[in-house]
Design a protein around this motif. Structure first.
Motif, PDB file in Angstrom:
ATOM      1  N   ILE A 193      62.779 -53.341 -22.788  1.00 24.90           N
ATOM      2  CA  ILE A 193      64.034 -53.361 -23.557  1.00 24.90           C
ATOM      3  C   ILE A 193      63.629 -53.616 -24.920  1.00 24.90           C
ATOM      4  CG2 ILE A 193      66.112 -54.203 -23.679  1.00 24.90           C
ATOM      5  CD1 ILE A 193      66.305 -54.603 -20.591  1.00 24.90           C
ATOM      6  N   GLU A 194      64.124 -52.995 -25.864  1.00 26.28           N
ATOM      7  CA  GLU A 194      64.027 -53.346 -27.168  1.00 26.28           C
ATOM      8  C   GLU A 194      65.377 -53.666 -27.868  1.00 26.28           C
ATOM      9  OE1 GLU A 194      61.865 -51.558 -31.570  1.00 26.28           O
ATOM     10  OE2 GLU A 194      62.464 -50.015 -29.811  1.00 26.28           O
ATOM     11  N   ILE A 195      65.419 -54.730 -28.607  1.00 26.25           N
ATOM     12  CA  ILE A 195      66.704 -55.152 -29.028  1.00 26.25           C
ATOM     13  C   ILE A 195      66.513 -55.460 -30.691  1.00 26.25           C
ATOM     14  CG2 ILE A 195      68.309 -57.074 -29.246  1.00 26.25           C
ATOM     15  CD1 ILE A 195      68.113 -55.776 -26.379  1.00 26.25           C
ATOM     16  N   ARG A 196      67.256 -54.495 -31.519  1.00 23.76           N
ATOM     17  CA  ARG A 196      67.236 -54.327 -32.702  1.00 23.76           C
ATOM     18  C   ARG A 196      68.188 -55.313 -33.442  1.00 23.76           C
ATOM     19  NH1 ARG A 196      66.815 -48.882 -31.201  1.00 23.76           N
ATOM     20  NH2 ARG A 196      64.684 -47.918 -31.225  1.00 23.76           N
ATOM     21  N   HIS A 197      67.905 -55.786 -34.704  1.00 19.06           N
ATOM     22  CA  HIS A 197      68.858 -56.410 -35.449  1.00 19.06           C
ATOM     23  C   HIS A 197      69.826 -55.636 -35.985  1.00 19.06           C
ATOM     24  CE1 HIS A 197      70.338 -59.804 -38.196  1.00 19.06           C
ATOM     25  NE2 HIS A 197      70.439 -58.796 -39.110  1.00 19.06           N
ATOM     26  N   GLY A 198      71.103 -56.366 -35.695  1.00 20.21           N
ATOM     27  CA  GLY A 198      72.285 -55.256 -36.210  1.00 20.21           C
ATOM     28  C   GLY A 198      72.866 -54.302 -35.223  1.00 20.21           C
ATOM     29  N   GLU A 199      72.350 -54.464 -33.880  1.00 20.80           N
ATOM     30  CA  GLU A 199      72.772 -53.398 -32.746  1.00 20.80           C
ATOM     31  C   GLU A 199      73.887 -54.050 -31.937  1.00 20.80           C
ATOM     32  OE1 GLU A 199      70.298 -49.970 -30.760  1.00 20.80           O
ATOM     33  OE2 GLU A 199      69.866 -52.123 -30.440  1.00 20.80           O
ATOM     34  N   CYS A 200      74.814 -53.458 -31.298  1.00 28.03           N
ATOM     35  CA  CYS A 200      75.714 -54.038 -30.416  1.00 28.03           C
ATOM     36  C   CYS A 200      75.151 -53.475 -29.168  1.00 28.03           C
ATOM     37  CB  CYS A 200      77.208 -53.787 -30.592  1.00 28.03           C
ATOM     38  SG  CYS A 200      78.241 -54.400 -29.445  1.00 28.03           S
ATOM     39  N   VAL A 201      74.466 -54.160 -28.164  1.00 23.87           N
ATOM     40  CA  VAL A 201      74.198 -53.541 -26.882  1.00 23.87           C
ATOM     41  C   VAL A 201      75.013 -54.085 -25.781  1.00 23.87           C
ATOM     42  CG1 VAL A 201      72.023 -53.684 -25.499  1.00 23.87           C
ATOM     43  CG2 VAL A 201      71.715 -53.803 -27.887  1.00 23.87           C
ATOM     44  N   GLY A 202      75.380 -53.258 -24.855  1.00 23.05           N
ATOM     45  CA  GLY A 202      76.221 -53.685 -23.775  1.00 23.05           C
ATOM     46  C   GLY A 202      75.303 -53.792 -22.430  1.00 23.05           C
ATOM     47  N   ILE A 203      75.460 -54.750 -21.536  1.00 17.70           N
ATOM     48  CA  ILE A 203      74.637 -54.754 -20.291  1.00 17.70           C
ATOM     49  C   ILE A 203      75.762 -54.618 -19.162  1.00 17.70           C
ATOM     50  CG2 ILE A 203      73.223 -55.982 -18.834  1.00 17.70           C
ATOM     51  CD1 ILE A 203      72.404 -57.789 -21.252  1.00 17.70           C
ATOM     52  N   ILE A 204      75.360 -53.566 -18.288  1.00 16.32           N
ATOM     53  CA  ILE A 204      76.041 -53.430 -17.156  1.00 16.32           C
ATOM     54  C   ILE A 204      75.158 -53.448 -15.940  1.00 16.32           C
ATOM     55  CG2 ILE A 204      77.325 -51.486 -15.851  1.00 16.32           C
ATOM     56  CD1 ILE A 204      77.736 -50.229 -18.649  1.00 16.32           C
ATOM     57  N   ASP A 205      75.613 -54.101 -15.052  1.00 17.08           N
ATOM     58  CA  ASP A 205      74.917 -54.463 -13.595  1.00 17.08           C
ATOM     59  C   ASP A 205      75.597 -53.639 -12.470  1.00 17.08           C
ATOM     60  OD1 ASP A 205      73.577 -55.199 -11.230  1.00 17.08           O
ATOM     61  OD2 ASP A 205      73.050 -57.172 -12.074  1.00 17.08           O
ATOM     62  N   VAL A 206      75.217 -52.463 -12.070  1.00 21.46           N
ATOM     63  CA  VAL A 206      75.874 -51.566 -11.151  1.00 21.46           C
ATOM     64  C   VAL A 206      76.169 -52.282  -9.919  1.00 21.46           C
ATOM     65  CG1 VAL A 206      76.083 -49.679  -9.955  1.00 21.46           C
ATOM     66  CG2 VAL A 206      74.941 -49.542 -12.179  1.00 21.46           C
ATOM     67  N   ASP A 207      75.447 -53.255  -9.517  1.00 20.74           N
ATOM     68  CA  ASP A 207      75.376 -53.938  -8.246  1.00 20.74           C
ATOM     69  C   ASP A 207      75.659 -55.089  -8.176  1.00 20.74           C
ATOM     70  OD1 ASP A 207      73.977 -51.432  -6.876  1.00 20.74           O
ATOM     71  OD2 ASP A 207      72.387 -52.219  -8.066  1.00 20.74           O
ATOM     72  N   GLY A 208      75.947 -55.953  -9.455  1.00 18.48           N
ATOM     73  CA  GLY A 208      76.135 -57.322  -9.368  1.00 18.48           C
ATOM     74  C   GLY A 208      76.931 -57.685 -10.668  1.00 18.48           C
ATOM     75  N   ARG A 209      76.303 -58.700 -11.432  1.00 16.76           N
ATOM     76  CA  ARG A 209      76.974 -59.392 -12.448  1.00 16.76           C
ATOM     77  C   ARG A 209      75.979 -59.440 -13.571  1.00 16.76           C
ATOM     78  NH1 ARG A 209      82.194 -60.406 -11.943  1.00 16.76           N
ATOM     79  NH2 ARG A 209      82.049 -61.231 -13.750  1.00 16.76           N
ATOM     80  N   PRO A 210      76.388 -59.099 -14.724  1.00 16.38           N
ATOM     81  CA  PRO A 210      75.453 -59.180 -15.707  1.00 16.38           C
ATOM     82  C   PRO A 210      75.209 -60.598 -16.250  1.00 16.38           C
ATOM     83  CG  PRO A 210      77.539 -58.234 -16.793  1.00 16.38           C
ATOM     84  CD  PRO A 210      77.786 -58.483 -15.284  1.00 16.38           C
ATOM     85  N   GLU A 211      75.890 -61.336 -16.194  1.00 18.62           N
ATOM     86  CA  GLU A 211      75.951 -62.730 -17.146  1.00 18.62           C
ATOM     87  C   GLU A 211      74.525 -63.443 -17.094  1.00 18.62           C
ATOM     88  OE1 GLU A 211      78.290 -61.909 -14.942  1.00 18.62           O
ATOM     89  OE2 GLU A 211      80.382 -62.081 -16.024  1.00 18.62           O
ATOM     90  N   ALA A 212      73.977 -63.509 -15.630  1.00 20.39           N
ATOM     91  CA  ALA A 212      72.569 -64.167 -15.687  1.00 20.39           C
ATOM     92  C   ALA A 212      71.579 -63.556 -16.467  1.00 20.39           C
ATOM     93  CB  ALA A 212      72.248 -64.286 -14.324  1.00 20.39           C
ATOM     94  N   LEU A 213      71.690 -62.210 -16.534  1.00 23.12           N
ATOM     95  CA  LEU A 213      70.725 -61.221 -17.397  1.00 23.12           C
ATOM     96  C   LEU A 213      70.901 -61.714 -18.693  1.00 23.12           C
ATOM     97  CD1 LEU A 213      68.584 -59.329 -17.543  1.00 23.12           C
ATOM     98  CD2 LEU A 213      70.367 -57.403 -17.215  1.00 23.12           C
ATOM     99  N   ALA A 214      72.177 -61.575 -19.092  1.00 23.00           N
ATOM    100  CA  ALA A 214      72.571 -61.605 -20.565  1.00 23.00           C
ATOM    101  C   ALA A 214      71.935 -62.947 -21.227  1.00 23.00           C
ATOM    102  CB  ALA A 214      74.042 -61.738 -20.819  1.00 23.00           C
ATOM    103  N   ARG A 215      72.187 -64.115 -20.254  1.00 26.32           N
ATOM    104  CA  ARG A 215      71.648 -65.339 -20.604  1.00 26.32           C
ATOM    105  C   ARG A 215      70.101 -65.525 -20.745  1.00 26.32           C
ATOM    106  NH1 ARG A 215      74.691 -69.929 -20.152  1.00 26.32           N
ATOM    107  NH2 ARG A 215      76.311 -68.810 -18.968  1.00 26.32           N
ATOM    108  N   ARG A 216      69.453 -65.105 -19.687  1.00 24.83           N
ATOM    109  CA  ARG A 216      68.108 -64.892 -19.816  1.00 24.83           C
ATOM    110  C   ARG A 216      67.526 -64.108 -21.243  1.00 24.83           C
ATOM    111  NH1 ARG A 216      68.214 -63.876 -14.203  1.00 24.83           N
ATOM    112  NH2 ARG A 216      67.840 -61.784 -14.521  1.00 24.83           N
TER     113      ARG A 216
END
Length: 486
Positions: free
Chosen positions: A287-310
């Motif tokens: 996954i590439e994360i660029r400066h100045g981007e707004c990126v949304g995380i969607i976990d189809v089967d669960g919850r995205p909070e743990a992934l966002a924290r990592r």
């Protein structure tokens, strides 16, 4: 039937909130109260539920059937009124709450709460609280069911399925004869499910009408109302996406096969931070994360909070704007701490919020003011930030402004998690879709459309995955966005 006559409210904290309101809500109907934050909708609901703060002064009358309920306490209204609000949930754990609301925990599996039974309500994510509100409405309405249902803005961060379920349960109560008074910021839900829309402005009734006759004065239009006007469809025939599509087909209205896309804002370009999927506990492409981007995380089967924290831990300087802050913390102290932490100019946070008093406890802020405070914290830092449900609590116009701000180039990377697909599609440059701990897709909202848990409202209404947002339709049909309050 509920009747308010000359209903006036003064509170120690906010002063005059309601000004001689005259309002009738019929039994068997859902009456929605809408307006900007502070317009008085929530105050009406709380006044009727007997939950306004000590020292509040009410004048005028509120009559339910033949009973005067103005000035009644919540205890006196037990059995008569059901108040549905995040602050109305009983304390303790999810299991404790379910036992109080339904008499047991049997509904936990049906509501998707089985894994959260031991979790305390104070730590329960805001979108899951709506499932508990569904539980409050699940018992079959009988002869002893409350005749008044009062709802205080609970849809702010819901996924589409839970939102539809809650509204269907409200409708069932109305069909059983209850009077439903519903203060709500989700205008798309109001458009589809309300029988009457009452728009409040500064504590006064600006209008009271059927949804399809409503002309908002302080708010943007509901999506399907604008869509109906743009395509020349009868608004009354466009209350749901399915009915909108059927009306288009009946009138033989088609949209261009290749729509002119609305701008996706000023998404960042150039090299960013490459993060291996394995470092996030996933499989699939990096996954590439660029400066100045707004990126949304969607976990189809669960919850995205743990992934966002990592993910935030792996981004240099990454930080979190929590959805809950210490109750003992005051607005000014929280702002100063944040400014020092991110080397922002002193006073820059509260300069965006002149209506907030620095000495106010965060716990005493209204949901709208707390959401605005979180948005102000997010505006300045150039470091990556994780925002969980940033739209929750905002009124429709402020929610629209926030999504636009995020789609323009923000000061730094913004990672957003929410169950509200509509908001993510409107606010994010890119969406990362996770399925079974695998990076299933990473791209623009249009590129990942087929993998989203639900298709956006506009896409369902026009029957095409090529249209994501209302502005896509307006641009393709040459309708000016400004004319439609989009």
């Amino acid at each position: 039937m509920l009747e308010l006559k000359g209903f006036h409210c003064w509170t120690p904290r906010a002063g005059h909130v309601l000004h001689s309101i005259d309002l009738t809500a019929e039994s068997g109907n859902i009456t929605a109260l809408v307006g900007r934050s502070g317009s008085g909708g929530a105050t009406v609901v709380r006044a009727l539920s007997g939950t306004l703060p000590p020292g509040t002064r009410l004048t005028g009358t509120a009559t339910l059937g033949r009973r005067r309920i103005d000035g009644a306490t919540s205890e006196e209204l037990t059995g008569t009124a059901l108040w549905i609000s995040d602050t109305a949930l009983p304390g303790g754990t999810v299991a404790d709450c379910l036992r109080i609301l339904t008499g047991g925990v049997a509904a936990a599996a049906e509501l998707g709460l089985l894994q959260h039974l031991d979790r305390r309500l104070t730590s329960l994510p805001i979108d899951l609280r709506l499932r508990l509100h569904c539980a409050a409405l699940m018992p079959e309405p009988g002869a002893d069911a409350p005749s008044l249902i009062l709802v205080d803005r609970v849809l702010g961060a819901a996924d589409a399925a839970t939102r539809d379920r809650f509204c269907s349960l409200l409708r069932r109560r109305a069909r059983a004869g209850a009077t439903v008074v519903w203060a709500e910021h989700d205008l798309d839900a109001v458009w589809e499910h309300a029988d009457v829309v009452v728009e409040l402005t500064d504590g006064n009734v600006a209008s009271s009408t059927r949804p399809w006759q409503w002309q908002p004065s302080t708010l943007p239009e509901p999506t399907l109302l604008t869509l109906a006007r743009a395509l020349g469809l009868p608004p009354a025939d466009c209350r749901t996406p399915r009915h909108t599509l059927e009306t288009m087909e009946m009138l033989r209205i088609t949209l261009p096969l290749f729509p002119e896309r609305s701008s996706d804002g000023t998404a960042a370009s150039g090299a960013g931070t490459i993060i291996d999927a394995e470092a996030l506990g996933l499989t699939g492409a990096p996954i590439e994360i660029r400066h100045g981007e707004c990126v949304g995380i969607i976990d189809v089967d669960g919850r995205p909070e743990a992934l966002a924290r990592r993910l935030l831990h792996l981004l240099p300087g990454g930080d979190i704007i929590p959805s809950q802050l210490p109750e003992t913390l005051r607005v000014g102290a929280a702002a100063r701490t944040w400014e020092k932490r991110h080397q922002l100019a002193a006073g820059s946070v509260l300069a965006r919020l002149p209506m907030l008093r620095p000495g106010t406890l965060l716990v005493d802020l209204s949901p709208g003011d707390f959401a605005a405070f979180r948005s102000a914290l997010a505006a300045g830092p150039t470091t990556p930030l994780w925002l969980s449900h940033p739209q929750a609590g905002l009124d429709p116009r402020d929610r629209h402004t926030l999504s636009e701000d995020l789609r323009r180039r923000p000061a730094g990377t913004r990672v957003v998690t929410s169950r509200d697909i509509e908001f993510l599609v409107r606010a994010c440059h890119r969406l990362i879709v996770i399925s079974e701990n695998h990076v299933a897709a990473d791209g623009s909202p249009g590129a990942v459309m087929e993998l989203l848990p639900t298709r956006p409202l506009v896409s369902r209404a026009v029957g095409s995955t090529r249209y994501l947002r209302l502005t896509d339709v307006l641009t393709s049909t040459r309708v000016e966005v400004a004319e439609c309050n989009a």
